[in-house]
Design a protein around this motif. Structure first.
Motif, PDB file in Angstrom:
ATOM      1  N   LYS A  16       0.827  -1.199   0.000  1.00  0.00           N
ATOM      2  CA  LYS A  16       0.000   0.000   0.000  1.00  0.00           C
ATOM      3  C   LYS A  16       0.868   1.257   0.000  1.00  0.00           C
ATOM      4  O   LYS A  16       1.960   1.272   0.548  1.00  0.00           O
ATOM      5  CB  LYS A  16      -0.926   0.006   1.215  1.00  0.00           C
ATOM      6  CG  LYS A  16      -1.954  -1.122   1.222  1.00  0.00           C
ATOM      7  CD  LYS A  16      -2.826  -1.030   2.453  1.00  0.00           C
ATOM      8  CE  LYS A  16      -3.876  -2.135   2.474  1.00  0.00           C
ATOM      9  NZ  LYS A  16      -4.867  -1.950   1.424  1.00  0.00           N
ATOM     10  N   PHE A  17       0.330   2.312  -0.607  1.00  0.00           N
ATOM     11  CA  PHE A  17       1.060   3.573  -0.601  1.00  0.00           C
ATOM     12  C   PHE A  17       1.003   4.188   0.797  1.00  0.00           C
ATOM     13  O   PHE A  17       0.127   3.882   1.607  1.00  0.00           O
ATOM     14  CB  PHE A  17       0.491   4.536  -1.643  1.00  0.00           C
ATOM     15  CG  PHE A  17      -0.891   5.045  -1.345  1.00  0.00           C
ATOM     16  CD1 PHE A  17      -1.074   6.229  -0.631  1.00  0.00           C
ATOM     17  CD2 PHE A  17      -2.020   4.370  -1.801  1.00  0.00           C
ATOM     18  CE1 PHE A  17      -2.333   6.711  -0.363  1.00  0.00           C
ATOM     19  CE2 PHE A  17      -3.290   4.847  -1.534  1.00  0.00           C
ATOM     20  CZ  PHE A  17      -3.455   6.015  -0.809  1.00  0.00           C
ATOM     21  N   ASP A  18       1.973   5.029   1.070  1.00  0.00           N
ATOM     22  CA  ASP A  18       2.099   5.698   2.361  1.00  0.00           C
ATOM     23  C   ASP A  18       0.861   6.554   2.615  1.00  0.00           C
ATOM     24  O   ASP A  18       0.574   7.482   1.848  1.00  0.00           O
ATOM     25  CB  ASP A  18       3.360   6.575   2.368  1.00  0.00           C
ATOM     26  CG  ASP A  18       3.628   7.175   3.735  1.00  0.00           C
ATOM     27  OD1 ASP A  18       2.759   7.071   4.623  1.00  0.00           O
ATOM     28  OD2 ASP A  18       4.716   7.760   3.898  1.00  0.00           O
ATOM     29  N   ARG A  19       0.102   6.213   3.630  1.00  0.00           N
ATOM     30  CA  ARG A  19      -1.132   6.951   3.916  1.00  0.00           C
ATOM     31  C   ARG A  19      -0.869   8.403   4.304  1.00  0.00           C
ATOM     32  O   ARG A  19      -1.782   9.220   4.322  1.00  0.00           O
ATOM     33  CB  ARG A  19      -1.906   6.244   5.035  1.00  0.00           C
ATOM     34  CG  ARG A  19      -2.391   4.850   4.650  1.00  0.00           C
ATOM     35  CD  ARG A  19      -3.384   4.872   3.503  1.00  0.00           C
ATOM     36  NE  ARG A  19      -3.800   3.535   3.097  1.00  0.00           N
ATOM     37  CZ  ARG A  19      -4.708   3.290   2.158  1.00  0.00           C
ATOM     38  NH1 ARG A  19      -5.268   4.309   1.528  1.00  0.00           N
ATOM     39  NH2 ARG A  19      -5.031   2.047   1.843  1.00  0.00           N
ATOM     40  N   LYS A  20       0.410   8.717   4.619  1.00  0.00           N
ATOM     41  CA  LYS A  20       0.739  10.108   4.917  1.00  0.00           C
ATOM     42  C   LYS A  20       0.754  10.940   3.640  1.00  0.00           C
ATOM     43  O   LYS A  20       0.656  12.165   3.687  1.00  0.00           O
ATOM     44  CB  LYS A  20       2.107  10.183   5.607  1.00  0.00           C
ATOM     45  CG  LYS A  20       2.141   9.512   6.975  1.00  0.00           C
ATOM     46  CD  LYS A  20       3.529   9.610   7.595  1.00  0.00           C
ATOM     47  CE  LYS A  20       3.569   8.921   8.960  1.00  0.00           C
ATOM     48  NZ  LYS A  20       4.945   8.977   9.553  1.00  0.00           N
ATOM     49  N   VAL A  21       0.909  10.234   2.502  1.00  0.00           N
ATOM     50  CA  VAL A  21       0.886  10.918   1.210  1.00  0.00           C
ATOM     51  C   VAL A  21      -0.559  11.011   0.759  1.00  0.00           C
ATOM     52  O   VAL A  21      -1.271  10.016   0.719  1.00  0.00           O
ATOM     53  CB  VAL A  21       1.712  10.138   0.156  1.00  0.00           C
ATOM     54  CG1 VAL A  21       1.630  10.816  -1.196  1.00  0.00           C
ATOM     55  CG2 VAL A  21       3.143  10.016   0.621  1.00  0.00           C
ATOM     56  N   SER A  22      -1.019  12.197   0.432  1.00  0.00           N
ATOM     57  CA  SER A  22      -2.406  12.349  -0.003  1.00  0.00           C
ATOM     58  C   SER A  22      -2.611  11.609  -1.314  1.00  0.00           C
ATOM     59  O   SER A  22      -1.693  11.449  -2.114  1.00  0.00           O
ATOM     60  CB  SER A  22      -2.749  13.835  -0.192  1.00  0.00           C
ATOM     61  OG  SER A  22      -2.061  14.364  -1.304  1.00  0.00           O
ATOM     62  N   THR A  23      -3.826  11.145  -1.508  1.00  0.00           N
ATOM     63  CA  THR A  23      -4.141  10.420  -2.737  1.00  0.00           C
ATOM     64  C   THR A  23      -3.843  11.272  -3.957  1.00  0.00           C
ATOM     65  O   THR A  23      -3.447  10.768  -5.005  1.00  0.00           O
ATOM     66  CB  THR A  23      -5.626   9.995  -2.734  1.00  0.00           C
ATOM     67  OG1 THR A  23      -5.917   9.304  -1.527  1.00  0.00           O
ATOM     68  CG2 THR A  23      -5.933   9.092  -3.918  1.00  0.00           C
ATOM     69  N   LYS A  24      -3.997  12.575  -3.846  1.00  0.00           N
ATOM     70  CA  LYS A  24      -3.736  13.468  -4.970  1.00  0.00           C
ATOM     71  C   LYS A  24      -2.279  13.431  -5.404  1.00  0.00           C
ATOM     72  O   LYS A  24      -1.945  13.732  -6.542  1.00  0.00           O
ATOM     73  CB  LYS A  24      -4.128  14.906  -4.594  1.00  0.00           C
ATOM     74  CG  LYS A  24      -5.620  15.101  -4.392  1.00  0.00           C
ATOM     75  CD  LYS A  24      -5.935  16.556  -4.064  1.00  0.00           C
ATOM     76  CE  LYS A  24      -7.435  16.762  -3.866  1.00  0.00           C
ATOM     77  NZ  LYS A  24      -7.772  18.167  -3.530  1.00  0.00           N
ATOM     78  N   LYS A  25      -1.392  13.066  -4.464  1.00  0.00           N
ATOM     79  CA  LYS A  25       0.042  13.061  -4.760  1.00  0.00           C
ATOM     80  C   LYS A  25       0.540  11.691  -5.225  1.00  0.00           C
ATOM     81  O   LYS A  25       1.727  11.539  -5.515  1.00  0.00           O
ATOM     82  CB  LYS A  25       0.826  13.470  -3.505  1.00  0.00           C
ATOM     83  CG  LYS A  25       0.596  14.919  -3.067  1.00  0.00           C
ATOM     84  CD  LYS A  25       1.249  15.878  -4.040  1.00  0.00           C
ATOM     85  CE  LYS A  25       1.125  17.317  -3.546  1.00  0.00           C
ATOM     86  NZ  LYS A  25       1.766  18.278  -4.480  1.00  0.00           N
ATOM     87  N   ILE A  26      -0.352  10.710  -5.286  1.00  0.00           N
ATOM     88  CA  ILE A  26       0.087   9.354  -5.608  1.00  0.00           C
ATOM     89  C   ILE A  26       0.736   9.277  -6.988  1.00  0.00           C
ATOM     90  O   ILE A  26       1.705   8.554  -7.210  1.00  0.00           O
ATOM     91  CB  ILE A  26      -1.085   8.360  -5.496  1.00  0.00           C
ATOM     92  CG1 ILE A  26      -0.559   6.919  -5.570  1.00  0.00           C
ATOM     93  CG2 ILE A  26      -2.144   8.597  -6.549  1.00  0.00           C
ATOM     94  CD1 ILE A  26      -1.612   5.885  -5.252  1.00  0.00           C
ATOM     95  N   PHE A  27       0.212  10.074  -7.941  1.00  0.00           N
ATOM     96  CA  PHE A  27       0.770  10.060  -9.292  1.00  0.00           C
ATOM     97  C   PHE A  27       2.197  10.605  -9.309  1.00  0.00           C
ATOM     98  O   PHE A  27       3.017  10.195 -10.124  1.00  0.00           O
ATOM     99  CB  PHE A  27      -0.102  10.898 -10.235  1.00  0.00           C
ATOM    100  CG  PHE A  27      -1.409  10.249 -10.581  1.00  0.00           C
ATOM    101  CD1 PHE A  27      -1.509   9.397 -11.670  1.00  0.00           C
ATOM    102  CD2 PHE A  27      -2.543  10.496  -9.822  1.00  0.00           C
ATOM    103  CE1 PHE A  27      -2.719   8.810 -12.001  1.00  0.00           C
ATOM    104  CE2 PHE A  27      -3.749   9.914 -10.140  1.00  0.00           C
ATOM    105  CZ  PHE A  27      -3.841   9.062 -11.231  1.00  0.00           C
ATOM    106  N   GLU A  28       2.481  11.546  -8.409  1.00  0.00           N
ATOM    107  CA  GLU A  28       3.802  12.182  -8.384  1.00  0.00           C
ATOM    108  C   GLU A  28       4.801  11.386  -7.551  1.00  0.00           C
ATOM    109  O   GLU A  28       6.004  11.464  -7.777  1.00  0.00           O
ATOM    110  CB  GLU A  28       3.676  13.597  -7.813  1.00  0.00           C
ATOM    111  CG  GLU A  28       2.722  14.493  -8.592  1.00  0.00           C
ATOM    112  CD  GLU A  28       2.472  15.812  -7.881  1.00  0.00           C
ATOM    113  OE1 GLU A  28       3.205  16.110  -6.921  1.00  0.00           O
ATOM    114  OE2 GLU A  28       1.544  16.542  -8.286  1.00  0.00           O
ATOM    115  N   THR A  29       4.290  10.588  -6.608  1.00  0.00           N
ATOM    116  CA  THR A  29       5.163   9.914  -5.651  1.00  0.00           C
ATOM    117  C   THR A  29       5.552   8.505  -6.092  1.00  0.00           C
ATOM    118  O   THR A  29       6.680   8.063  -5.858  1.00  0.00           O
ATOM    119  CB  THR A  29       4.472   9.840  -4.276  1.00  0.00           C
ATOM    120  OG1 THR A  29       4.056  11.155  -3.899  1.00  0.00           O
ATOM    121  CG2 THR A  29       5.412   9.292  -3.223  1.00  0.00           C
TER     122      THR A  29
END
Length: 307
Positions: free
Chosen positions: A175-188
């Motif tokens: 899973k992606f880091d929940r501290k990272v907002s979903t909006k930033k998932i494409f950039e991260t």
């Protein structure tokens, strides 16, 4: 000469695939059986039909002419069979359909009842990329094609089948880091794409461009199955058609991530050239679709409504 139709069929398949092994697999025969029939066929000619250089099988010029004659003979025999069934009032003939790769999860459900009812129909379904599908339409090589994006450069007729929904999808194992907002998932995280020309890739790129999303990390995979396995393994995220990931969602290997303006929704269409002179078999299939498509969708794709 006393060659058989079976030998003609085997020889033609060998010339098409340039391999006894591949021909045996395509014909569901053992390799020794194919080799024996090839030898019996060759024994009836004083001129070589094939030759082996190194480990590669080559068809001689004479062999190519015999293969062309064999194909014509087999086509005529097939035509006789179709005519016999037609006189009995049965639908009979070849039905050729090209399907974009994701469409392999859709098209069989719209074909099975038709082919089971009409045993005289020989189905040829080519599952390939969008560019090859468009080319097969342009060259009049198929009766129909299944696409989710209609090629605008062609003058086509169409029948709407069902919705094609695309979601942002990721692995449940990494899973992606929940501290990272979903909006930033494409950039991260890496974004996984299909190859250039794919309708899925085009839809994904249009979505990203229209929402001004930055995707610095990209990977490209050349098949829908490879893309799916890469997402499951945690290599990255992708916008994927839900039609191809039903089992993975059910098993918990993949999950849909809510995101603005998703799902994207396109429509699966069966298309054909307006100028094409449809065969009786093709016309019968269109009539079947118009009568049965809603039942087929309800029976096989009701799970769509869960998402």
């Amino acid at each position: 000469m006393n060659y058989t139709l079976h030998q003609l069929q085997i020889f033609l398949k060998i010339t098409q695939l340039k391999s006894i092994t591949k021909a045996s697999e395509a014909l569901f025969l053992s390799q020794p059986a194919v080799s024996i029939q090839l030898k019996k066929f060759q024994d009836q000619f004083s001129i070589p039909l094939t030759e082996v250089v190194g480990r590669q099988l080559y068809v001689t010029d004479f062999g190519k002419e015999i293969a062309e004659a064999a194909e014509n003979i087999l086509n005529e025999v097939q035509a006789i069979n179709y005519k016999t069934l037609s006189f009995k009032g049965q639908v009979a003939g070849r039905l050729k359909i090209s399907v974009v790769s994701t469409g392999k999860y859709v098209m069989p459900y719209f074909l099975s009842d038709f082919t089971n009812k009409h045993r005289g129909v020989d189905l040829i379904m080519d599952v390939t990329n969008k560019q090859s599908v468009v080319k097969s339409l342009e060259n009049n090589e198929v009766d129909f094609s299944l696409v989710s994006v209609i090629p605008e450069q062609l003058n086509l007729e169409k029948v709407e089948l069902m919705a094609n929904k695309l979601y942002l999808v990721g692995s449940t194992k990494k899973k992606f880091d929940r501290k990272v907002s979903t909006k930033k998932i494409f950039e991260t995280y890496p974004m996984l794409y299909r190859e250039d020309g794919s309708a899925t890739r085009n839809a994904m790129e249009e979505y990203i461009a229209s929402h001004n999303i930055d995707t610095p990390k990209r990977m490209t995979l050349t098949s829908n199955e490879a893309l799916k396995q890469a997402v499951i393994a945690g290599l990255g995220y992708s916008i994927m058609p839900i039609i191809g990931i039903k089992n993975e969602l059910k098993s918990g290997d993949l999950e849909i991530l809510p995101f603005k303006d998703l799902p994207m929704v396109t429509t699966w269409h069966l298309v054909w050239q307006k100028s094409k002179n449809l065969s009786p078999t093709a016309i019968a299939y269109l009539e079947f679709l118009k009568a049965e498509k809603h039942r087929i969708i309800e029976e096989n794709f009701g799970w769509y409504d869960q998402y």
